[in-house]
Design a protein around this motif. Structure first.
Motif, PDB file in Angstrom:
ATOM      1  N   MET A   1      57.477  68.314  33.180  1.00  0.00           N
ATOM      2  CA  MET A   1      57.525  68.891  34.528  1.00  0.00           C
ATOM      3  C   MET A   1      58.715  68.278  35.263  1.00  0.00           C
ATOM      4  O   MET A   1      58.624  67.193  35.800  1.00  0.00           O
ATOM      5  N   LYS A   2      59.782  69.016  35.179  1.00  0.00           N
ATOM      6  CA  LYS A   2      61.021  68.485  35.760  1.00  0.00           C
ATOM      7  C   LYS A   2      61.397  69.302  36.982  1.00  0.00           C
ATOM      8  O   LYS A   2      61.314  70.526  36.976  1.00  0.00           O
ATOM      9  N   LEU A   3      61.803  68.619  37.998  1.00  0.00           N
ATOM     10  CA  LEU A   3      62.164  69.294  39.237  1.00  0.00           C
ATOM     11  C   LEU A   3      63.674  69.427  39.329  1.00  0.00           C
ATOM     12  O   LEU A   3      64.396  68.441  39.326  1.00  0.00           O
ATOM     13  N   ASP A   4      64.123  70.689  39.390  1.00  0.00           N
ATOM     14  CA  ASP A   4      65.567  70.952  39.483  1.00  0.00           C
ATOM     15  C   ASP A   4      65.892  71.190  40.961  1.00  0.00           C
ATOM     16  O   ASP A   4      65.548  72.234  41.522  1.00  0.00           O
ATOM     17  N   TRP A   5      66.522  70.222  41.587  1.00  0.00           N
ATOM     18  CA  TRP A   5      66.754  70.307  43.030  1.00  0.00           C
ATOM     19  C   TRP A   5      67.725  71.421  43.398  1.00  0.00           C
ATOM     20  O   TRP A   5      67.638  71.996  44.481  1.00  0.00           O
ATOM     21  N   PHE A   6      68.637  71.708  42.493  1.00  0.00           N
ATOM     22  CA  PHE A   6      69.520  72.848  42.750  1.00  0.00           C
ATOM     23  C   PHE A   6      68.694  74.148  42.813  1.00  0.00           C
ATOM     24  O   PHE A   6      68.857  74.978  43.717  1.00  0.00           O
ATOM     25  N   THR A   7      67.780  74.262  41.851  1.00  0.00           N
ATOM     26  CA  THR A   7      66.927  75.461  41.855  1.00  0.00           C
ATOM     27  C   THR A   7      66.041  75.495  43.100  1.00  0.00           C
ATOM     28  O   THR A   7      65.817  76.554  43.697  1.00  0.00           O
ATOM     29  N   VAL A   8      65.550  74.318  43.485  1.00  0.00           N
ATOM     30  CA  VAL A   8      64.712  74.262  44.690  1.00  0.00           C
ATOM     31  C   VAL A   8      65.507  74.769  45.903  1.00  0.00           C
ATOM     32  O   VAL A   8      65.034  75.623  46.685  1.00  0.00           O
ATOM     33  N   ALA A  10      68.167  76.610  45.880  1.00  0.00           N
ATOM     34  CA  ALA A  10      68.471  78.036  45.716  1.00  0.00           C
ATOM     35  C   ALA A  10      67.254  78.896  46.028  1.00  0.00           C
ATOM     36  O   ALA A  10      67.361  79.967  46.656  1.00  0.00           O
ATOM     37  N   GLN A  11      66.064  78.428  45.606  1.00  0.00           N
ATOM     38  CA  GLN A  11      64.848  79.211  45.872  1.00  0.00           C
ATOM     39  C   GLN A  11      64.529  79.249  47.370  1.00  0.00           C
ATOM     40  O   GLN A  11      64.036  80.258  47.872  1.00  0.00           O
ATOM     41  N   ILE A  12      64.847  78.110  48.042  1.00  0.00           N
ATOM     42  CA  ILE A  12      64.658  78.143  49.499  1.00  0.00           C
ATOM     43  C   ILE A  12      65.575  79.210  50.114  1.00  0.00           C
ATOM     44  O   ILE A  12      65.169  80.019  50.969  1.00  0.00           O
ATOM     45  N   ASN A  14      66.807  81.757  48.511  1.00  0.00           N
ATOM     46  CA  ASN A  14      66.300  83.068  48.090  1.00  0.00           C
ATOM     47  C   ASN A  14      65.116  83.512  48.959  1.00  0.00           C
ATOM     48  O   ASN A  14      65.005  84.685  49.326  1.00  0.00           O
TER      49      ASN A  14
ATOM     50  N   ASP B   6      62.786  77.320  34.390  1.00  0.00           N
ATOM     51  CA  ASP B   6      63.964  76.539  34.785  1.00  0.00           C
ATOM     52  C   ASP B   6      64.762  76.098  33.557  1.00  0.00           C
ATOM     53  O   ASP B   6      65.984  75.902  33.621  1.00  0.00           O
ATOM     54  N   ASN B  19      69.521  79.736  36.048  1.00  0.00           N
ATOM     55  CA  ASN B  19      68.434  79.767  35.068  1.00  0.00           C
ATOM     56  C   ASN B  19      67.580  81.021  35.261  1.00  0.00           C
ATOM     57  O   ASN B  19      67.821  81.852  36.162  1.00  0.00           O
ATOM     58  N   LEU B  22      65.897  81.637  38.798  1.00  0.00           N
ATOM     59  CA  LEU B  22      66.726  82.289  39.824  1.00  0.00           C
ATOM     60  C   LEU B  22      66.905  83.778  39.516  1.00  0.00           C
ATOM     61  O   LEU B  22      66.820  84.630  40.407  1.00  0.00           O
ATOM     62  N   THR B  25      63.833  85.613  40.210  1.00  0.00           N
ATOM     63  CA  THR B  25      63.616  85.631  41.659  1.00  0.00           C
ATOM     64  C   THR B  25      64.471  86.714  42.303  1.00  0.00           C
ATOM     65  O   THR B  25      64.002  87.495  43.154  1.00  0.00           O
ATOM     66  N   ILE B  29      63.244  89.860  44.308  1.00  0.00           N
ATOM     67  CA  ILE B  29      63.724  90.137  45.673  1.00  0.00           C
ATOM     68  C   ILE B  29      64.296  91.548  45.754  1.00  0.00           C
ATOM     69  O   ILE B  29      64.028  92.311  46.703  1.00  0.00           O
ATOM     70  N   LEU B 108      58.069  74.782  38.905  1.00  0.00           N
ATOM     71  CA  LEU B 108      57.744  73.826  39.947  1.00  0.00           C
ATOM     72  C   LEU B 108      58.808  73.838  41.033  1.00  0.00           C
ATOM     73  O   LEU B 108      58.520  73.593  42.212  1.00  0.00           O
ATOM     74  N   SER B 109      60.035  74.176  40.664  1.00  0.00           N
ATOM     75  CA  SER B 109      61.114  74.230  41.653  1.00  0.00           C
ATOM     76  C   SER B 109      60.812  75.320  42.697  1.00  0.00           C
ATOM     77  O   SER B 109      61.026  75.128  43.905  1.00  0.00           O
ATOM     78  N   ALA B 113      59.926  74.751  46.481  1.00  0.00           N
ATOM     79  CA  ALA B 113      60.731  75.383  47.526  1.00  0.00           C
ATOM     80  C   ALA B 113      59.826  76.089  48.539  1.00  0.00           C
ATOM     81  O   ALA B 113      60.035  75.991  49.757  1.00  0.00           O
ATOM     82  N   TYR B 166      51.993  76.031  41.240  1.00  0.00           N
ATOM     83  CA  TYR B 166      52.699  75.876  39.956  1.00  0.00           C
ATOM     84  C   TYR B 166      51.701  75.734  38.816  1.00  0.00           C
ATOM     85  O   TYR B 166      51.822  76.397  37.788  1.00  0.00           O
TER      86      TYR B 166
END
Lengths: 254, 232
Positions: A1-8, A10-12, A14, B6, B19, B22, B25, B29, B108-109, B113, B166
């Protein structure tokens, strides 16, 4: 379970993009359409309520007018009934008066007709009686009777006052005629001529004429005067007396 | 086996790695925005409604009523945020039945978010309603001694939101994949249908919790005599 902050991140972004897009293309148009429709419905409801209020006011007004009309109708009906009764009474009174008047008139006419009839009957009876007497005397009349009548003429002449007799004599000097129904005998003519000359103190030469259509009697005719004794004059006098005996109008209504 | 989209990198541009999360997503959208644009192109304000307009009005009005029931406030300001959360999560879950589609909420990302979005939305609406002073004062209730616990609670509920969503979505996908390997075809299909149901429920729960958090921060003072930051 890895958190990709770039994706986070980007999702915000999005999510914010999606939020903006949906707000632009979904929520705002839908909410605007719903609000417009609600506004239309509210306007329609308000109009309906207004119309309902107007209808209610109209209904109240109508009911009030109906009530007034009913009251007015009753009043008018009562007044009309009173007027009709009064008019009926008036017409009845008038009709009774007219009937009474007509009956009085008719009764008076009836009485008058009865009187006329009675008078006519009486007059007819007297005329027939006279005619009967006249015919009987004519049937009985002859030269001898005429001689008596000539004596009656001389007697009447003698009864005249002096002045009248003088006037008669004056007229007889011009022209003088003796009229009878039957021809007088010569002796009778001479007697009558002598009697006239003596009574009138004039030299008379009467003209003797006979007329079968003349009434029974003798008539001395001058240009201005006339002296007669006839049975008709008697009968006329009788008729006048008879007429005087018949009452001019009856008073018996029954 | 990748348990998170991801890990599926489509384009690697150095720092920027595009990835599958995105990509799906964006696809989601595009689908949602396109559908919304298409469905609202000819909206009627009279009594005649198209089926799509009817569906969207039922959806929007349902969300409004839910917010009204939960928050006891005018749902207008919160509607876009809450409804977008629900629609995005529900769309991701429903599209999971399409072969090859990997729901972004299985990452989880993405859920982080979204949870961060709620985390930011709470002070945003709270400050807009009560001002900075009034909003920050909520963390000192019922006593200033509760300030550390209130801050920890705020962070914990954000993490709980992210992990709950998640875990549910990811577990559904993973369990479905495993069952597909060891059981006949019918059983994974049934599990997939169940997954759709749980996914919709998760979308509903996420939206309701977000509403509760925001409503607690924006509740009127007379309605909350002793307001305290809500806990997950």
């Amino acid at each position: 379970m890895k958190l990709d902050w770039f994706t986070v991140a980007a999702q915000i972004g999005n999510f914010l993009l999606l939020l903006w897009l949906l707000k632009r293309f979904l929520y705002r148009p839908i909410l605007a359409a719903m609000a417009a429709r609600q506004q239309r419905i509210a306007a329609a409801l308000a109009e309906a309520q207004l119309k309902a209020a107007e209808a209610e006011a109209l209904q109240r007004d109508y009911l009030m007018r109906q009530q007034e009309l009913a009251t007015h109708r009753e009043t008018e009906l009562a007044r009309a009934r009173e007027e009709i009764a009064a008019q009926r009474q008036l017409w009845l009174t008038q009709a009774r008066a007219e009937v009474d008047e007509a009956r009085e008139r008719w009764w008076a006419e009836l009485v008058r007709e009865q009187q006329d009839q009675r008078q006519t009957l009486q007059r007819e009876a007297s005329q027939r009686l006279l005619a009967l007497a006249r015919r009987a005397l004519r049937d009985l009349g002859d030269a001898e009777l005429e001689a008596h009548i000539a004596s009656a003429l001389l007697a009447r002449l003698q009864e005249l006052d002096g002045e009248t007799r003088q006037a008669l004599a004056q007229a007889a000097r011009e022209s003088c005629a003796i009229r009878t129904a039957f021809p007088l005998p010569e002796s009778q003519q001479q007697t009558l001529t002598a009697g006239l000359r003596q009574l009138l103190n004039a030299d008379l030469q009467p003209d003797f004429r006979s007329d079968p259509a003349a009434p029974l009697g003798i008539t001395l005719e001058t240009p201005s005067q006339r002296l007669a004794w006839t049975l008709d004059s008697y009968l006329d006098g009788f008729a006048a007396e008879l007429q005087a005996l018949i009452p001019p109008g009856g008073n018996n209504h029954s | 086996m990748n348990i998170s989209p991801d890990q599926t990198i489509l384009f690697d541009l150095g720092v920027v790695k595009i990835n599958a999360t995105l990509a799906y997503t964006w696809l989601t959208i595009a689908l949602l925005a396109g559908l919304a644009r298409w469905a609202t192109r000819n909206l009627s304000t009279t009594g005649e409604l198209s089926p799509w307009q009817n569906l969207l009005e039922v959806l929007v009005e349902g969300v409004q009523n839910q917010i009204q029931d939960i928050a006891r406030q005018d749902p207008g300001p919160f509607l876009p945020f809450i409804a977008t959360l629900f629609l995005f999560i529900a769309a991701c879950t429903l599209l999971a039945i399409v072969p090859g589609y990997e729901p972004p909420t299985g990452s989880l990302s993405t859920t982080t978010a979204l949870a961060l979005g709620v985390f930011c939305a709470v002070p945003f609406y709270g400050v807009r309603r009560h001002g900075w002073r009034g909003f920050l004062h909520l963390y000192l209730e019922p006593t200033p001694l509760m300030l550390p616990l209130n801050i920890i609670g705020e962070l914990a509920r954000t993490v709980a939101l992210a992990v709950r969503l998640y875990g549910n979505v990811m577990s559904g996908a993973v369990v479905g994949a495993i069952l597909l390997l060891i059981t006949p075809l019918a059983f994974p299909a049934l599990m997939h249908a169940l997954e759709l149901l749980t996914g919709l429920i998760q979308a509903y729960i996420f939206a309701v919790l977000a509403t509760v958090f925001i409503a607690a921060a924006t509740a009127a003072q007379d309605q909350t005599a002793n307001p305290s930051p809500p806990r997950a």
